[in-house]
Design a protein around this motif. Sequence first.
Motif, PDB file in Angstrom:
ATOM      1  N   ALA A   1      44.753 -30.722 -20.024  1.00 47.68           N
ATOM      2  CA  ALA A   1      45.404 -29.430 -19.771  1.00 47.68           C
ATOM      3  C   ALA A   1      46.666 -29.649 -18.927  1.00 47.68           C
ATOM      4  O   ALA A   1      47.717 -29.061 -19.203  1.00 47.68           O
ATOM      5  CB  ALA A   1      44.436 -28.501 -19.051  1.00 47.68           C
TER       6      ALA A   1
ATOM      7  N   ARG B   1      49.389 -31.129 -21.010  1.00 41.20           N
ATOM      8  CA  ARG B   1      49.954 -30.095 -21.895  1.00 41.20           C
ATOM      9  C   ARG B   1      51.006 -29.246 -21.162  1.00 41.20           C
ATOM     10  O   ARG B   1      51.993 -28.810 -21.735  1.00 41.20           O
ATOM     11  CB  ARG B   1      48.795 -29.207 -22.350  1.00 41.20           C
TER      12      ARG B   1
ATOM     13  N   ARG C   1      40.999 -28.213 -13.628  1.00 44.20           N
ATOM     14  CA  ARG C   1      41.123 -28.337 -15.087  1.00 44.20           C
ATOM     15  C   ARG C   1      41.073 -29.808 -15.508  1.00 44.20           C
ATOM     16  O   ARG C   1      41.024 -30.707 -14.670  1.00 44.20           O
ATOM     17  CB  ARG C   1      42.449 -27.736 -15.550  1.00 44.20           C
TER      18      ARG C   1
ATOM     19  N   ASP D   1      46.088 -18.573 -18.309  1.00 46.96           N
ATOM     20  CA  ASP D   1      45.941 -19.998 -18.027  1.00 46.96           C
ATOM     21  C   ASP D   1      47.329 -20.629 -18.153  1.00 46.96           C
ATOM     22  O   ASP D   1      47.872 -20.712 -19.255  1.00 46.96           O
ATOM     23  CB  ASP D   1      44.967 -20.612 -19.037  1.00 46.96           C
TER      24      ASP D   1
ATOM     25  N   THR E   1      48.333 -23.499 -18.175  1.00 46.24           N
ATOM     26  CA  THR E   1      48.457 -24.720 -18.989  1.00 46.24           C
ATOM     27  C   THR E   1      48.565 -24.393 -20.481  1.00 46.24           C
ATOM     28  O   THR E   1      48.829 -25.265 -21.296  1.00 46.24           O
ATOM     29  CB  THR E   1      47.264 -25.680 -18.776  1.00 46.24           C
ATOM     30  N   ARG E   2      48.346 -23.132 -20.831  1.00 42.53           N
ATOM     31  CA  ARG E   2      48.409 -22.754 -22.252  1.00 42.53           C
ATOM     32  C   ARG E   2      49.670 -21.969 -22.591  1.00 42.53           C
ATOM     33  O   ARG E   2      49.936 -21.669 -23.734  1.00 42.53           O
ATOM     34  CB  ARG E   2      47.184 -21.918 -22.634  1.00 42.53           C
TER      35      ARG E   2
END
Length: 318
Positions: A221, A224, A217, A199, A201-202
């Motif tokens: 997200a 971030r 999403r 992912d 966004t992580r």
Amino acid sequence: MKAVVYDRYGSPEVLRVEDVALPSPAAGQVRVKVAATSLNLSDWECLTGRPAYARIGGLRGPAHRTLGSDIAGVVDEIGDDVTGFGIGDEVYGDNLALMGGFAEYALAPESVLIRKPAGLTFAEASTIPQAGAIALQGTRKAVAGSRVLINGAGGGSGSFAIQLAKRLGAHVTGVDNAAKQDFMRSVGVDEVVDYGREDFTRAAPAYDLILDLVAHRSVFAYRRALARGGTYRCVGGNVRSLLRVLTAGSVTGLVTGRSIGVLVVREGPAHFKPLADLCVAGEVDIHVDRVFALDEVPAALARVGEGRALGKVVVAPS
Ligand SMILES: NC(=O)c1ccc[n+]([C@@H]2O[C@H](COP(=O)([O-])OP(=O)(O)OC[C@H]3O[C@@H](n4cnc5c(N)ncnc54)[C@H](OP(=O)(O)O)[C@@H]3O)[C@@H](O)[C@H]2O)c1
């Protein structure tokens, strides 16, 4: 003439080839003998009726019997008041309002068309209008040294967007499925992400610009994943995500020093011609995945809808 038609939303099986009457251009329109029509995800969305925004103008059934908006071909009839084109002119453009490119002939307002450069084949020219307008407008904020992420980078718009962001000097990350990683590398991305495994966004780092072709999403997200001062723009995706970006996006962006929103893509020759010029000059490459015949339109659409296309899929009706 032969045309690929459908009467209800569904899978490619609802499509069939029919003999239909040759259409006559109204005032301001020309008739184009279609040499090539490139497919966009928007054709797949109008075929299936999903996401819900694909049913705007066609709530109960398809708004157009024949899909196909990115056409290239030869003008063979002109309507009243047409001043810019004559019979025999080689033209191309995004015929989003009338569609009809999956047919031997299509009607188009002269305003959506432009003369095809001699340096591009019909198939090549047909790949540019819609995907090119998205890619040009979606990468406008890319600058030298910035970190750009393109979500859905292995598709039609993505393969142009990668090259445009690279030309502007950005460090580009492409996100797409596992089968498209090598393709994205060959187009020029610096880094790839397989959305099935990771992912974006992580994972660090944060990006200065995110162009999202397939948003699904939450606004949080996307926030971030953005660096302070960064910009997130989506052009397509599921309705829930698009609505969240439209509503909560601007507020979230404002209070956190970022810009989060939907990119409403401006259409028309002025918005894609700059990319055609770069292609003619050899500065941007056109990636044609495969060319299909008119009776193969169901297979061509399935290739795009099922995510197997590397670059642009083209149908050559004549
Ligand atoms: N805002 C506007 O005014 C405007 C105008 C015209 C078009 N559009 C939209 O713009 C978009 C342009 O798409 P396109 O023609 O470039 O489509 P495309 O050629 O189908 O490319 C989309 C890519 O995204 C990939 N993908 C699917 N799900 C993903 C996920 N969860 N994460 C990352 N990648 C994913 C697809 O691969 P797989 O499916 O194989 O995974 C495909 O490679 C469409 O959504 C269209 O509706 C917007």
